[in-house]
Write a protein that holds these residues in place. Structure first.
Motif, PDB file in Angstrom:
ATOM      1  N   ASP B 224       0.825  -1.210   0.000  1.00  0.00           N
ATOM      2  CA  ASP B 224       0.000   0.000   0.000  1.00  0.00           C
ATOM      3  C   ASP B 224       0.860   1.260   0.000  1.00  0.00           C
ATOM      4  O   ASP B 224       1.830   1.370   0.735  1.00  0.00           O
ATOM      5  CB  ASP B 224      -0.897  -0.028   1.244  1.00  0.00           C
ATOM      6  CG  ASP B 224      -1.846   1.130   1.288  1.00  0.00           C
ATOM      7  OD1 ASP B 224      -2.820   1.106   0.534  1.00  0.00           O
ATOM      8  OD2 ASP B 224      -1.594   2.071   2.064  1.00  0.00           O
ATOM      9  N   ARG B 225       0.448   2.220  -0.835  1.00  0.00           N
ATOM     10  CA  ARG B 225       1.244   3.428  -1.016  1.00  0.00           C
ATOM     11  C   ARG B 225       1.303   4.283   0.260  1.00  0.00           C
ATOM     12  O   ARG B 225       2.368   4.705   0.698  1.00  0.00           O
ATOM     13  CB  ARG B 225       0.628   4.241  -2.155  1.00  0.00           C
ATOM     14  CG  ARG B 225       1.423   5.447  -2.539  1.00  0.00           C
ATOM     15  CD  ARG B 225       0.889   5.974  -3.864  1.00  0.00           C
ATOM     16  NE  ARG B 225       1.643   7.134  -4.272  1.00  0.00           N
ATOM     17  CZ  ARG B 225       1.893   7.418  -5.533  1.00  0.00           C
ATOM     18  NH1 ARG B 225       1.452   6.640  -6.474  1.00  0.00           N
ATOM     19  NH2 ARG B 225       2.579   8.493  -5.854  1.00  0.00           N
ATOM     20  N   THR B 226       0.124   4.547   0.852  1.00  0.00           N
ATOM     21  CA  THR B 226       0.096   5.382   2.050  1.00  0.00           C
ATOM     22  C   THR B 226       0.850   4.711   3.187  1.00  0.00           C
ATOM     23  O   THR B 226       1.577   5.361   3.941  1.00  0.00           O
ATOM     24  CB  THR B 226      -1.365   5.644   2.473  1.00  0.00           C
ATOM     25  OG1 THR B 226      -2.090   6.065   1.331  1.00  0.00           O
ATOM     26  CG2 THR B 226      -1.439   6.700   3.529  1.00  0.00           C
ATOM     27  N   GLN B 229       4.447   5.126   2.735  1.00  0.00           N
ATOM     28  CA  GLN B 229       4.863   6.468   3.132  1.00  0.00           C
ATOM     29  C   GLN B 229       4.995   6.569   4.659  1.00  0.00           C
ATOM     30  O   GLN B 229       6.003   7.058   5.172  1.00  0.00           O
ATOM     31  CB  GLN B 229       3.826   7.466   2.615  1.00  0.00           C
ATOM     32  CG  GLN B 229       4.238   8.916   2.750  1.00  0.00           C
ATOM     33  CD  GLN B 229       3.279   9.832   2.002  1.00  0.00           C
ATOM     34  OE1 GLN B 229       2.336   9.377   1.349  1.00  0.00           O
ATOM     35  NE2 GLN B 229       3.508  11.121   2.089  1.00  0.00           N
ATOM     36  N   ASN B 230       3.989   6.067   5.378  1.00  0.00           N
ATOM     37  CA  ASN B 230       4.022   6.159   6.841  1.00  0.00           C
ATOM     38  C   ASN B 230       5.166   5.352   7.442  1.00  0.00           C
ATOM     39  O   ASN B 230       5.872   5.831   8.326  1.00  0.00           O
ATOM     40  CB  ASN B 230       2.693   5.675   7.432  1.00  0.00           C
ATOM     41  CG  ASN B 230       1.573   6.667   7.191  1.00  0.00           C
ATOM     42  OD1 ASN B 230       1.816   7.800   6.813  1.00  0.00           O
ATOM     43  ND2 ASN B 230       0.342   6.244   7.398  1.00  0.00           N
ATOM     44  N   VAL B 231       5.347   4.121   6.948  1.00  0.00           N
ATOM     45  CA  VAL B 231       6.404   3.268   7.511  1.00  0.00           C
ATOM     46  C   VAL B 231       7.771   3.888   7.228  1.00  0.00           C
ATOM     47  O   VAL B 231       8.651   3.914   8.098  1.00  0.00           O
ATOM     48  CB  VAL B 231       6.309   1.836   6.941  1.00  0.00           C
ATOM     49  CG1 VAL B 231       7.524   1.019   7.328  1.00  0.00           C
ATOM     50  CG2 VAL B 231       5.044   1.151   7.425  1.00  0.00           C
ATOM     51  N   GLN B 233       8.455   7.058   6.799  1.00  0.00           N
ATOM     52  CA  GLN B 233       8.607   8.206   7.711  1.00  0.00           C
ATOM     53  C   GLN B 233       9.110   7.737   9.069  1.00  0.00           C
ATOM     54  O   GLN B 233      10.048   8.300   9.635  1.00  0.00           O
ATOM     55  CB  GLN B 233       7.249   8.886   7.908  1.00  0.00           C
ATOM     56  CG  GLN B 233       6.995  10.037   6.968  1.00  0.00           C
ATOM     57  CD  GLN B 233       5.690  10.738   7.302  1.00  0.00           C
ATOM     58  OE1 GLN B 233       4.801  10.179   7.945  1.00  0.00           O
ATOM     59  NE2 GLN B 233       5.575  11.980   6.871  1.00  0.00           N
ATOM     60  N   SER B 234       8.465   6.686   9.602  1.00  0.00           N
ATOM     61  CA  SER B 234       8.844   6.197  10.922  1.00  0.00           C
ATOM     62  C   SER B 234      10.266   5.645  10.910  1.00  0.00           C
ATOM     63  O   SER B 234      11.032   5.874  11.850  1.00  0.00           O
ATOM     64  CB  SER B 234       7.867   5.125  11.399  1.00  0.00           C
ATOM     65  OG  SER B 234       6.564   5.662  11.464  1.00  0.00           O
ATOM     66  N   THR B 237      12.758   8.409  10.935  1.00  0.00           N
ATOM     67  CA  THR B 237      12.902   8.973  12.281  1.00  0.00           C
ATOM     68  C   THR B 237      13.800   8.079  13.119  1.00  0.00           C
ATOM     69  O   THR B 237      14.638   8.548  13.876  1.00  0.00           O
ATOM     70  CB  THR B 237      11.529   9.043  12.978  1.00  0.00           C
ATOM     71  OG1 THR B 237      10.591   9.559  12.072  1.00  0.00           O
ATOM     72  CG2 THR B 237      11.593   9.912  14.207  1.00  0.00           C
ATOM     73  N   LYS B 238      13.596   6.767  12.962  1.00  0.00           N
ATOM     74  CA  LYS B 238      14.324   5.834  13.814  1.00  0.00           C
ATOM     75  C   LYS B 238      15.811   5.820  13.486  1.00  0.00           C
ATOM     76  O   LYS B 238      16.643   5.826  14.383  1.00  0.00           O
ATOM     77  CB  LYS B 238      13.732   4.434  13.618  1.00  0.00           C
ATOM     78  CG  LYS B 238      14.339   3.374  14.521  1.00  0.00           C
ATOM     79  CD  LYS B 238      13.550   2.073  14.401  1.00  0.00           C
ATOM     80  CE  LYS B 238      14.151   0.987  15.261  1.00  0.00           C
ATOM     81  NZ  LYS B 238      13.449  -0.288  15.091  1.00  0.00           N
ATOM     82  N   GLY B 263       9.448  14.548   1.696  1.00  0.00           N
ATOM     83  CA  GLY B 263       8.903  15.281   2.836  1.00  0.00           C
ATOM     84  C   GLY B 263       9.964  15.536   3.892  1.00  0.00           C
ATOM     85  O   GLY B 263       9.920  16.546   4.600  1.00  0.00           O
ATOM     86  N   GLU B 280       4.359   5.654 -13.397  1.00  0.00           N
ATOM     87  CA  GLU B 280       4.882   6.720 -12.549  1.00  0.00           C
ATOM     88  C   GLU B 280       6.306   6.402 -12.083  1.00  0.00           C
ATOM     89  O   GLU B 280       7.146   7.294 -11.971  1.00  0.00           O
ATOM     90  CB  GLU B 280       3.956   6.869 -11.335  1.00  0.00           C
ATOM     91  CG  GLU B 280       3.897   8.243 -10.786  1.00  0.00           C
ATOM     92  CD  GLU B 280       3.031   8.295  -9.537  1.00  0.00           C
ATOM     93  OE1 GLU B 280       2.151   7.426  -9.384  1.00  0.00           O
ATOM     94  OE2 GLU B 280       3.249   9.194  -8.732  1.00  0.00           O
ATOM     95  N   ASP B 283       8.721   6.979 -14.926  1.00  0.00           N
ATOM     96  CA  ASP B 283       9.000   8.410 -15.056  1.00  0.00           C
ATOM     97  C   ASP B 283       9.969   8.878 -13.976  1.00  0.00           C
ATOM     98  O   ASP B 283      10.824   9.724 -14.218  1.00  0.00           O
ATOM     99  CB  ASP B 283       7.695   9.213 -14.970  1.00  0.00           C
ATOM    100  CG  ASP B 283       6.824   8.996 -16.192  1.00  0.00           C
ATOM    101  OD1 ASP B 283       7.317   8.385 -17.164  1.00  0.00           O
ATOM    102  OD2 ASP B 283       5.658   9.434 -16.187  1.00  0.00           O
TER     103      ASP B 283
END
Lengths: 340, 371
Positions: B224-226, B229-231, B233-234, B237-238, B263, B280, B283
């Protein structure tokens, strides 16, 4: 009887312990959910202190923004004892509408922020359809919103037409990235939605009627409250928020995606319940749901930071949801309440 | 009334016959599943054939390309009007009932190219097709150990894609772009999906060859795309500046990771690789500043086109499934080189079908899928 206090004498100040007791038992503040959040924070401080780093708090804020907006809207429906399962479908329709109406690589539209207005209107219209069917055609919201979920997906599929539209409006994409006062505009939008939602719930006539309808529809009707209209408004608010959430999620990914809402329904409903908004209606509120959603997002983030193996994360998450729900509802257990 | 009665009786006879045959076949072949008996070549005229393509849904770019390939094959045989796409929407029982109702109208000349929603429905599909005398090619999913056998006349072939070279090639391209030094994180698909396992095995194979590269952590992002993205990000941070690359088992997750990297203000510094060949992603590979270094070529159009082509060849008697070698009955598509900055300029669009050649239905058959 002479010893009884008269209305003119001020009530004696309550002892400290009573005040604490009142606070814990006040339903205005989501105390149990906050306690769960604090517990998660304490555990994470031991496991990986970077959980509380500024960078991670900002990550948490960004990841919470979309489900928080969804939860604010859903709360009004749940407070009246209904459910809105259409969130993911509404997000798909509104997210795709945003993508094709902004400057993109598929067509000539360039509506700027008006695209978001259209997206929100699409959401509100789908909400109105659900609300009308529930209130006037007397169909259970559980079924109706499964239908509007599919309608939303269908609209999104039509707009998708085989190739994901990519957004090229740089200003819109900055919403999710460029910090204003330390956090992206996306987060501030969610904060604004929460504040407005809390204000509506506590201070507007609509908000108070919602609580009355949730507490007992027959009494509400006898008191002259336009129950049906209030129900329709509740679903419109939910659709409005889901429409906005679809636009915000699309700003994060930068591409129109039919699956944009995948998984959000679980986080949102679990968050609303953990927060202490009871599914049978009448108890809880916007702030409760927001805290509940933040608990869910913090859990997912915390498990990655703690290095919990992917193979057991799902089970751990499920177990924590059950434990958190039990904690939150512990106080309600004794009351005469039917749990379905 | 009479018609109805006759139809019912006929069906009863047919079912009894099928059951008897199945029992006989079972005795003869020791557990074979074919009900229509061995060695009946297809006798359909090309113009009588109906082509059916079944997959999850057209909201997914992969299936759009499958549909494009399938349509291209239908057009090459002048059967555009007799081609149909049916969407299962990820619902196994829906997929099965859709196929049943198509076969109910007489199925000897129906060619089905099916991406089964889950492996467990394959035996029922095969039974339906055997009973109707239709022609089935399956994609991706089949229960462990179950592939078309010598006595499966109507389950013509099973086609899949080997994820190991895909995971290996993209990982190598990622490591090369990092100069063979540094640390990476990995985003996995749904952990029990065979492609997720194979692609991750490919990554591990590449890791063994690059001692300078360390895998900090792998997490699932469920395709999954979202979530990707969330994983990401985390994970950023880690591990902060330690992360030099993100290997993802699919382009959707890799594109989510790319958004998270942008981001975090590290666009281009952290390298990303994906698999699947989404437009995508191609590209992004073409843009040298994106940090997206590799994806694979899409196999979707080939799966749509050759799946129908093999079924069509069996239905018209051009091939006899019983005499085809094992590596034509169950096979992986031939591995294709990955798409990197070096060859992205000439990479075909995922929906491009101009290079498909329908003269040999097994033109793309690679290694055998062992039962």
């Amino acid at each position: 009887m002479s010893a009884a206090p008269t209305t003119t004498t001020p009530a004696p100040a309550k002892p400290q312990s009573h005040r604490l007791h009142d606070l814990v038992h006040a339903e205005k503040v989501p105390v149990p959910a906050l306690a769960v959040l604090i517990l998660i924070t304490l555990v994470m401080l031991l496991v990986n202190p970077s959980f509380l780093s500024l960078g991670n708090l900002s990550t948490l804020a960004v990841q919470s923004a979309v489900p928080v907006v969804l939860a604010v809207g859903l709360t009004f429906v749940v407070l009246m004892g209904g459910i809105d399962l259409s969130l993911e479908g509404v997000m798909a329709a509104s997210g795709m509408a945003t993508a094709v109406l902004l400057l993109n690589d598929r067509n000539g539209f360039d509506l700027g922020l008006w695209a978001v207005a259209v997206a929100v209107a699409v959401g509100a219209a789908l909400g109105a359809l659900s609300g009308f069917s529930v209130a006037f055609l007397r169909v259970p919201s559980f079924i109706v919103t499964i239908g509007t979920w599919q309608i939303g997906l269908g609209i999104a599929l039509l707009l998708f037409a085989g190739k994901p539209p990519r957004i090229q409006d740089a200003g819109f994409l900055r919403l999710a990235v460029n910090p204003v006062f330390g956090l992206p505009l996306l987060v501030w939008t969610a904060v604004a939605v929460v504040l407005i939602g809390a204000w509506i719930q506590h201070y507007s006539r609509f908000g108070r009627y919602v609580m009355v309808v949730g507490g007992g529809e027959d009494i509400a009707r006898l008191s002259g409250i336009p129950v049906r209209r209030i129900r329709v408004y509740g679903f419109i608010v939910s659709g409005f928020c889901a429409g906005l959430a679809g636009a915000l999620a699309t700003a994060r990914t930068g591409v129109g995606d039919v699956g944009i809402g995948t998984g959000q329904l679980f986080i949102t409903i679990a968050g609303v319940v953990i927060g202490g908004t009871v599914l049978t209606g009448g108890r809880g509120g916007v702030l409760h749901s927001v805290v509940g959603v933040i608990v869910m997002v913090a859990l997912a983030n915390g498990m990655v930071l703690a290095g919990v193996s992917s193979f057991i994360q799902q089970a751990v998450l499920g177990a924590i949801v059950v434990a958190a729900a039990v904690t939150t509802m512990w106080r309600l257990r004794a009351r005469l309440r039917v749990v379905k | 009334m009479t018609n109805h009665a006759r139809f019912t009786r006929l069906r009863v006879t047919a079912v009894t016959g099928a059951v008897l045959l199945a029992a006989l076949g079972g005795c003869a072949a020791g557990g074979g599943s074919s009900a229509a008996g061995p060695a009946e070549k297809g006798t359909c005229k090309p113009e009588d054939i109906t082509l059916v393509q079944s997959g999850r849904g057209l909201e997914n770019e992969y299936y759009v390309s499958v549909d494009a390939g399938a349509k291209a094959f239908a057009a090459s045989k002048g059967l555009t009007a007799k081609y149909q796409w049916i969407a299962s929407d990820g619902d196994s029982s829906k997929q099965l009932s859709q196929i049943k109702s198509i076969l109910a109208n007489g199925g000897e000349c129906v060619v089905l190219n099916v991406d089964p929603n889950e492996a467990s429905i394959v035996p029922s599909l095969v039974k339906e097709v055997d009973n109707a005398g239709a022609w089935l090619v399956t994609q991706w999913n089949t229960p462990p150990g179950l592939v078309p056998g010598a006595d499966d006349q109507h389950w013509v072939a099973h086609m899949s894609v080997d994820g190991v070279p895909q995971g290996y090639d993209t990982a190598k391209a990622l490591f090369e772009s990092m100069g063979g030094q540094g640390s990476v994180v990995a985003l996995q698909g749904i952990l029990d999906n065979p492609p997720a396992k194979e692609r991750f095995a490919g990554l591990q194979k590449a890791l063994a060859e690059y001692p300078g590269i360390k895998l900090l952590e792998d997490q699932t992002a469920s395709w999954d795309r979202t979530k990707g993205q969330n994983v990401t990000q985390s994970l950023l941070t880690k591990y902060g500046d330690q992360v030099g690359g993100v290997w993802a088992a699919s382009d959707s997750m890799a594109l989510g990771a790319l958004a998270a990297i942008n981001g975090a203000g590290k666009a281009g510094q952290i390298k990303v690789s994906g698999i699947d060949g989404l437009k995508e992603a191609i590209d992004a590979v073409a843009n040298p500043n994106s940090g997206y270094v590799a994806t694979t070529q899409s196999t979707a159009a080939a799966q749509g086109a050759y799946g129908l082509n093999i079924g069509f060849a069996a239905a018209t008697g051009q091939i006899d499934p019983a005499t085809e070698p094992a590596n034509h009955r169950a096979f992986n598509l031939k591995p294709l080189p990955p798409i990197t900055a070096a060859n992205v300029a000439t990479a075909p669009d995922p929906t491009d079908t101009s290079n498909l050649d329908f003269a040999d239905p097994f033109a793309q058959a690679g290694s055998e899928v062992k039962p």
